[in-house]
Design an enzyme around this catalytic site. Structure first.
Site, PDB file in Angstrom:
ATOM      1  N   PRO A 146       0.819  -1.215   0.000  1.00 31.06           N
ATOM      2  CA  PRO A 146       0.000   0.000   0.000  1.00 31.06           C
ATOM      3  C   PRO A 146       0.851   1.263   0.000  1.00 31.06           C
ATOM      4  CG  PRO A 146      -0.255  -1.237   2.062  1.00 31.06           C
ATOM      5  CD  PRO A 146       0.563  -2.079   1.148  1.00 31.06           C
ATOM      6  N   GLU A 158       3.309  -6.896   8.482  1.00 33.15           N
ATOM      7  CA  GLU A 158       3.470  -5.452   8.308  1.00 33.15           C
ATOM      8  C   GLU A 158       4.279  -5.104   7.064  1.00 33.15           C
ATOM      9  OE1 GLU A 158       1.722  -3.224  10.301  1.00 33.15           O
ATOM     10  OE2 GLU A 158       0.927  -5.209  10.758  1.00 33.15           O
ATOM     11  N   ARG A 189      -3.972  -9.315 -20.341  1.00 31.51           N
ATOM     12  CA  ARG A 189      -4.960  -9.041 -21.391  1.00 31.51           C
ATOM     13  C   ARG A 189      -4.438  -8.076 -22.450  1.00 31.51           C
ATOM     14  NH1 ARG A 189      -7.691  -4.346 -20.787  1.00 31.51           N
ATOM     15  NH2 ARG A 189      -9.593  -4.965 -21.855  1.00 31.51           N
ATOM     16  N   ASP A 230     -11.103   0.730 -24.284  1.00 34.65           N
ATOM     17  CA  ASP A 230     -11.218   0.600 -22.830  1.00 34.65           C
ATOM     18  C   ASP A 230     -11.314   1.942 -22.138  1.00 34.65           C
ATOM     19  OD1 ASP A 230     -10.912  -2.089 -22.956  1.00 34.65           O
ATOM     20  OD2 ASP A 230      -8.816  -2.112 -22.313  1.00 34.65           O
TER      21      ASP A 230
HETATM   22 CL1  6GU Z   1      -0.329  -3.774  -3.804  1.00 38.95          CL
HETATM   23  N1  6GU Z   1      -0.694  -4.602  -1.324  1.00 38.95           N
HETATM   24  C1  6GU Z   1      -1.313  -4.550  -0.142  1.00 38.95           C
HETATM   25  N2  6GU Z   1      -0.954  -5.411   0.818  1.00 38.95           N
HETATM   26  N3  6GU Z   1      -2.263  -3.687   0.150  1.00 38.95           N
HETATM   27  C2  6GU Z   1      -2.607  -2.854  -0.813  1.00 38.95           C
HETATM   28  C3  6GU Z   1      -2.010  -2.847  -2.071  1.00 38.95           C
HETATM   29  C4  6GU Z   1      -1.050  -3.750  -2.298  1.00 38.95           C
HETATM   30  N4  6GU Z   1      -2.565  -1.880  -2.812  1.00 38.95           N
HETATM   31  C5  6GU Z   1      -3.463  -1.317  -2.040  1.00 38.95           C
HETATM   32  N5  6GU Z   1      -3.497  -1.888  -0.836  1.00 38.95           N
END
Ligand code: 6GU
Length: 316
Positions: free
Chosen positions: A153, A180, A222, A237
């Site tokens: 994230p 974590e 894709r 798209d």
């Molecule tokens: Cl790529 N990984 C994780 N663990 N949480 C996320 C993410 C990725 N993208 C948004 N939240």
């Protein structure tokens, strides 16, 4: 293209065998292998994590397991040489020669078939690096190190542009963190053998990177020529022209009293195109107005948008 995924939940990646991905594997366009990170752990408990330096909640995945795992996956040595590529889940298998070791016996198993493909016992010498810089192959001047993708994230946003860029790679390696996160030195050190990108699929927190890998793999695969039946279908798209795609309709012409817009039945292609553009603009200004900043708008576009309140104090 070859995709490798390193995870503590290999079963989570099983969907990669289905639908579009399964078709790409069947056609020999893709090879996918999933590796259990615990194969590289050193103790009977198969530990992969430890408490964070500096304190705080949760656990951090240890570099002493991840480091050797990524070394082996880059070179396809050690336990990484032993994970058989996934076989397609599709009923009619016709694995081409590009699918190393997959489906040759056609028995439909996905178990621990060991064919030794890629495992020439060359140690870590699979490294590029004969050229001037790391991964420079000397001949083409291209960096031929595989791309290591670390879903987190805290990563840079994964977008359609990222997917398009990755779709021309020979090898993608995904390192799925849980807990974590992964000790940062793993990511820093991997840059010796890989080009590394830390990416996020959106502003929310998932428990681990596995589902993000499914999302990204589908978006990438894709776009590989020959994977989608209809070659033109990703040219329209959402995002390809910077706008959201508008609504679409099929038979019956009237359903539960709801009619398909007349213009779509008019046979006037110019009118249909203009209507589709208008619907894209309306949807984009309503749902994702910030996207319009990057779109080239003509007079007619602006007129349509103004009709939606765009450019007024209360509008977008
Ligand atoms: Cl790529 N990984 C994780 N663990 N949480 C996320 C993410 C990725 N993208 C948004 N939240």
């Amino acid at each position: 293209m070859r995709i490798d995924v390193v995870t503590i939940f290999p079963g989570y990646l099983d969907p990669l065998r289905h639908a579009l991905l399964g078709k790409a594997i069947e056609r020999g366009i893709m090879t996918v292998a999933v590796h259990d990170l615990r194969s590289w752990s050193h103790d009977v408990h198969r530990t992969v994590d430890d408490s964070p330096f500096g304190g705080g909640p949760g656990m951090v995945m240890v570099p002493t397991v991840w480091g050797p795992a990524l070394d082996d996956v880059a070179a396809l040595t050690g336990p990484a040489a032993e994970s058989a590529p996934l076989e397609t889940a599709l009923a009619h298998k016709a694995a081409g020669p590009a699918v190393a070791g997959a489906g040759a016996d056609g028995d439909g198993t996905t178990g621990s078939v060991t064919d030794g493909s890629g495992g020439e016992g060359s140690g870590r010498e699979g490294d590029p690096g004969e050229g001037d810089g790391p991964g420079d192959d000397g001949a083409t001047g291209r960096d031929d190190r595989p791309l290591l993708i670390v879903p987190t994230p805290a990563g840079a946003p994964f977008t359609q542009e990222t997917a398009a860029r990755w779709s021309t790679e020979d090898r993608l390696v995904f390192a799925c963190g849980r807990y974590e996160g992964i000790d940062q030195r793993v990511v820093d050190d991997a840059a010796e053998r890989y080009r590394v990108e830390e990416v996020s699929i959106g502003d929310y927190v998932l428990i681990g990177g596995e589902v993000a890998v499914l999302v990204m793999a589908e978006a990438v695969v894709r776009l590989i020529p020959g994977v989608l039946g209809n070659r033109a279908s990703h040219e329209e798209d959402s995002f390809q022209d910077g706008l959201l795609e508008g609504p679409c309709y099929t038979r019956p012409r009237v359903w539960r009293g709801r009619e398909v817009p007349d213009v779509l039945l008019s046979g006037d292609h110019a009118k249909v195109d203009r209507w589709r553009r208008d619907e894209s603009l309306r949807r984009t200004v309503a749902r994702r107005p910030e996207l319009l900043d990057a779109v080239e708008l003509d007079r007619r576009d602006r007129e349509v948008l103004r009709g939606e309140g765009w450019g007024t104090p209360d509008g977008a």
